[in-house]
Design a protein around this motif. Structure first.
Motif, PDB file in Angstrom:
ATOM      1  N   SER A  94       0.926  -0.962   0.013  1.00  0.00           N
ATOM      2  CA  SER A  94      -0.277   0.089  -0.082  1.00  0.00           C
ATOM      3  C   SER A  94       0.928   1.277  -0.171  1.00  0.00           C
ATOM      4  CB  SER A  94      -0.829  -0.004   1.289  1.00  0.00           C
ATOM      5  OG  SER A  94      -0.133   0.129   2.370  1.00  0.00           O
ATOM      6  N   GLY A 130      -3.809   3.801   2.902  1.00  0.00           N
ATOM      7  CA  GLY A 130      -4.160   2.424   2.539  1.00  0.00           C
ATOM      8  C   GLY A 130      -4.497   2.135   1.068  1.00  0.00           C
ATOM      9  N   ARG A 131      -4.064   2.982   0.319  1.00  0.00           N
ATOM     10  CA  ARG A 131      -4.545   2.989  -1.101  1.00  0.00           C
ATOM     11  C   ARG A 131      -3.512   2.302  -1.834  1.00  0.00           C
ATOM     12  NH1 ARG A 131      -7.399   7.730  -3.200  1.00  0.00           N
ATOM     13  NH2 ARG A 131      -6.640   7.263  -5.076  1.00  0.00           N
ATOM     14  N   ASP A 132      -4.008   1.757  -2.951  1.00  0.00           N
ATOM     15  CA  ASP A 132      -2.962   1.057  -4.080  1.00  0.00           C
ATOM     16  C   ASP A 132      -2.333   2.149  -4.613  1.00  0.00           C
ATOM     17  OD1 ASP A 132      -1.907  -0.627  -6.046  1.00  0.00           O
ATOM     18  OD2 ASP A 132      -3.911  -1.397  -6.669  1.00  0.00           O
TER      19      ASP A 132
ATOM     20  N   ASN B 558      -6.451  -5.964  -4.207  1.00  0.00           N
ATOM     21  CA  ASN B 558      -6.591  -4.516  -4.187  1.00  0.00           C
ATOM     22  C   ASN B 558      -5.188  -3.858  -4.591  1.00  0.00           C
ATOM     23  OD1 ASN B 558      -9.083  -4.568  -2.881  1.00  0.00           O
ATOM     24  ND2 ASN B 558      -7.848  -4.848  -0.877  1.00  0.00           N
ATOM     25  N   ARG B 559      -4.523  -4.729  -5.405  1.00  0.00           N
ATOM     26  CA  ARG B 559      -3.192  -4.258  -6.131  1.00  0.00           C
ATOM     27  C   ARG B 559      -3.432  -4.274  -7.566  1.00  0.00           C
ATOM     28  NH1 ARG B 559      -2.892  -2.147  -2.050  1.00  0.00           N
ATOM     29  NH2 ARG B 559      -1.969  -2.573  -0.459  1.00  0.00           N
ATOM     30  N   ARG B 560      -3.774  -3.156  -8.148  1.00  0.00           N
ATOM     31  CA  ARG B 560      -3.943  -3.078  -9.615  1.00  0.00           C
ATOM     32  C   ARG B 560      -2.418  -3.596 -10.401  1.00  0.00           C
ATOM     33  NH1 ARG B 560      -7.234   1.821 -11.409  1.00  0.00           N
ATOM     34  NH2 ARG B 560      -4.960   2.418 -12.260  1.00  0.00           N
TER      35      ARG B 560
END
Lengths: 209, 567
Positions: A94, A130-132, B558-560
């Motif tokens: 993340s 928390g973002r990708d 959640n990991r493009r």
């Protein structure tokens, strides 16, 4: 704290070096610029300073940082940060974990989270922990990459054409953001660029290879 | 830092040398001694050429050899032509669909597929049942040799069903390294037909990239045992099957000529590869001459469609064969001309105590252990290359793939003689170790390219952030490579499950896996029981591939940046 290059030259092992030896002093907070035609070995020189040379290349001369000889040390012990053309955020982590990657081991638990949150806030990325990373815009990625590099508390920073992928407006904005942070922390930096406006904005010595 | 890399490389090289190369050489030496008359275990102590004379006099020797050459070389050439034609036809069109259709055929062990094919093709098989009595008029199975035929046609079909998907997979990854779309457009703009651009522009570039896998296919087809036992001519059989029979014959005097034959088998494979290399040179000349004539070949289309049609038939046969295993394992009453069983039953599945429970457990234990050990060794090898900051030397490449290029029978029997002397034959460890010889190379094939394709800048970034080589491996490389690691693990597990000869010889009959049992039961046992073994044998690798695709998708949902990247 300053970065010093003394007669540094790089080239394929056993062959002529790519360019004439370079000597240079960069004081804390200064951004020196390396310019020159493509293929002359600007990025290779940065690789040598940071310890990323590929097999088959050799470096001669001395690189000193805070009075210590860098060339004898392994990459991870040099404490020289790098910003690349692409942000190179680790795709499996993340945004927050990316920033925390460079934090010293001694920073633990809540202090670790706080350090990351603070850095994110400074980068205008509050709440992004928390973002990708793949969902960030180009400018956001560039700022996150700088914060990740700074959290590792580098003694010097190498900039390998870090703004070249950004469009004109974003370029000026990110550039100012990076340089301001470097000045505020008195970190010496060495930048490779093809763009005269980058060198001008940096305001430091310009070395032509 | 450099010294660390050297130490790691040293350990890995020693492990390979001591664990792989030396035993193979020792096995060969043992076989060669026996071939020239010396095998103290059966009190043969005089050097002589008797074994060779005895071999030449063995009934069927000439036929054995001819069958092996025809089926081995024939199936390799056919597989290459069909795969090349098929790829030219479908590239950029139905690639995704085809990719998914390949998985079950790639994952299924040879023996399971062969058993399914036998269930399908025999005169009393599923195809005959579907067509009878309506089309054929048969109300009882006719007396025809559709499987185990004297020409080896069933064996060639079986080999093709396994090798064409393998070559398609390899070609697919080779094509990924070439600017195919642009060259296709450039060639067609110059007036060449689609098929001609493939033949004259794309394939000559693909071929060097898939040369080693072709040699592996050739060596495999020439020395395959399990598939040939189930589908091949039975009397006289192919050379490799005959050798196994001679080795395990009650008459121990046959061991000496069998050893000579095993040595000869190595010569057959080496000769075939040599001949292939000569043919490459000829093909290059002829191809250039053909290319320089400048024919645009608008009429090449039908040829591609024939190849495409044949591959489609092969795939359909393969899928039906796997399906027939499932149907038969649940069948209860199924008298001849009925297209489907009259009554179904779980009975064959309810009695694991009958033997398949233990076999399945042994298969899983051996498979997981072999896979983990091979994966660890592969990671150590590749990390060693990274730390030394250099690519793979030619000799290392040869050392890794050596076990796939030399016939198993050439050294496995001799090796087992050594193992017997050391008292470690017949144990799980001996089997795991012997399987690793063949699992490790495939794990390396699956892992090397994705490992090298990893963006080195990420590792530089990590190092610049103060991460040690060890942390770079554990925290950056391995997590980013989870998908290829899982796929390599699944490949390794599938290869382990499919191993027949190493399990048979090193297990000395005491280690029974699904594969050894299925091959033993294949001829003449109750199809329902055989079906259970074969379904399990094909199902385990399939589950492993499923997990390999599913786990990374879940972990990285959640990991493009990691989705669909390295496949």
């Amino acid at each position: 704290m300053s970065l010093g290059l003394f007669d540094v030259s790089v080239g394929p092992k056993g062959r002529a070096p790519l360019f004439l030896p370079v000597s240079l002093q960069v004081a804390g907070g200064e951004v020196a610029t390396l310019m020159g035609p493509s293929g002359i070995g600007k990025s290779t020189l940065l690789d040598a300073i940071g310890g990323h040379l590929v097999y088959g290349f050799a470096v001669s001369g001395r690189v000193e940082l805070a009075g210590r000889d860098m060339l004898a040390l392994p990459t991870e012990a040099r404490r020289i940060g790098v910003l690349f053309q692409d942000a190179m955020l680790f795709p499996h982590l993340s945004v927050g974990d990316n920033l925390a990657f460079g934090l010293a081991r001694g920073v633990r638990g809540a202090a670790r989270r706080a350090a990351v949150e603070e850095a994110l806030e400074q980068a205008g990325l509050a709440g992004f922990a928390g973002r990708d990373p793949a969902t960030l815009s180009g400018g956001q990625r560039a700022r996150a990459a700088l914060m990740r590099a700074l959290l590792a508390e580098p003694l010097a920073l190498l900039l390998d054409e870090p703004f070249s992928r950004l469009d004109k407006e974003l370029r000026a904005e990110i550039r100012a953001f990076v340089f301001d942070h470097l000045r505020a922390r008195a970190i010496p930096a060495l930048m490779v660029t093809h763009d005269a406006s980058d060198a001008e904005a940096a305001g430091g010595v310009v070395v032509q290879l | 830092m450099k010294a660390d890399g050297r130490a790691l490389r040293g350990v890995v090289a020693l492990a390979l040398l001591g664990g792989f190369v030396l035993p193979i050489i020792a096995g060969f030496a043992q076989t060669a001694r026996a071939a020239f008359g010396v095998l103290p275990a059966i009190s043969a102590v005089d050097w002589s050429l008797d074994a060779w004379r005895a071999l030449l006099d063995l009934p069927g020797f000439g036929t054995n050899l001819r069958l092996t050459l025809v089926t081995g070389v024939g199936s390799t050439v056919l597989a290459l032509v069909l795969a090349a034609g098929f790829v030219a036809l479908v590239y950029g069109r139905w690639a995704g669909l085809m990719g998914r259709a390949l998985i079950p055929l790639l994952a299924a062990p040879h023996a399971a597929l062969a058993i399914g094919l036998a269930f399908l093709l025999t005169p009393s098989g599923w195809i005959a049942r579907m067509l009878s009595p309506g089309v054929t008029g048969w109300d009882r199975p006719p007396d025809l040799a559709t499987v185990n035929d004297g020409w080896g046609v069933a064996l060639i079909i079986g080999l093709l069903i396994k090798e064409v998907p393998f070559l398609l997979l390899i070609m697919g990854s080779a094509l990924g390294q070439l600017p195919v779309r642009g060259q296709l457009a450039a060639g067609r703009a110059l007036g060449y037909g689609r098929g001609m651009v493939w033949a004259k522009v794309i394939l000559p570039q693909v071929y060097p990239l898939i040369r080693l896998p072709i040699f592996i296919v050739l060596a495999f087809s020439l020395s395959v045992v399990d598939l040939a036992i189930i589908l091949g001519p039975s009397n006289p059989p192919t050379f490799s099957v005959a050798i196994v029979r001679w080795f395990s014959a009650p008459d121990i005097a046959l061991i000496l000529p069998a050893s000579a034959a095993a040595l000869m088998q190595v010569g057959v494979v080496a000769g075939a590869i040599g001949l292939w290399i000569v043919a490459e040179g000829v093909a290059r000349r002829v191809g250039l001459w053909w290319l320089r004539r400048g024919g645009r070949g608008h009429s090449a289309g039908p040829g591609l469609w024939v190849a495409g049609g044949m591959v489609a038939v092969l795939f359909a046969l393969g899928i039906l064969a796997l399906l027939s295993l499932l149907v038969w394992s649940f069948a209860w009453r199924w008298s001849f001309p009925q297209a489907l069983p009259q009554s179904w039953s779980m009975r064959a599945w309810m009695t694991p105590g009958a033997g398949w429970g233990d076999a399945a457990r042994a298969t899983i234990v051996i498979g997981v252990a072999t896979m983990l050990a091979s994966l660890a060794l592969a990671i150590a090898w590749l990390e060693g290359e990274d730390r030394a900051r250099r690519g793979r030397a030619g000799w290392a490449q040869v050392m890794i793939y050596l076990p796939l290029l030399v016939p198993q029978i050439g050294f496995l029997y001799g090796l087992n003689v050594l193992f017997l002397q050391m008292g470690i034959s017949g144990g799980m460890l001996a089997v795991i170790w012997a399987q690793m010889l063949f699992v490790f190379p495939y794990v390396m094939i699956a892992l090397s390219d994705p490992w090298r394709a990893l963006d080195r800048q990420h590792l530089r970034a990590a190092a610049a952030l103060g991460a040690s080589p060890w942390r770079r491996l554990v925290a950056v490389k391995l997590p980013m490579l989870v998908r290829p690691l899982m796929v390599a693990g699944a490949v390794g597990f599938a290869v382990s499950v499919a191993q027949y000869l190493p399990t048979l010889f090193m297990g000395a009959g005491r280690v029974a896996t699904l594969t050894t049992e299925a091959v033993t039961l294949a001829s003449g046992s109750d199809r329902r029981i055989v079906g259970v073994y074969a379904v399990l044998q094909a199902g385990l690798p399939f589950l492993a591939y499923g997990a390999a695709l599913l786990v990374p998708a879940l972990v990285y949902r959640n990991r493009r940046g990691l989705q669909g990247g390295a496949r």
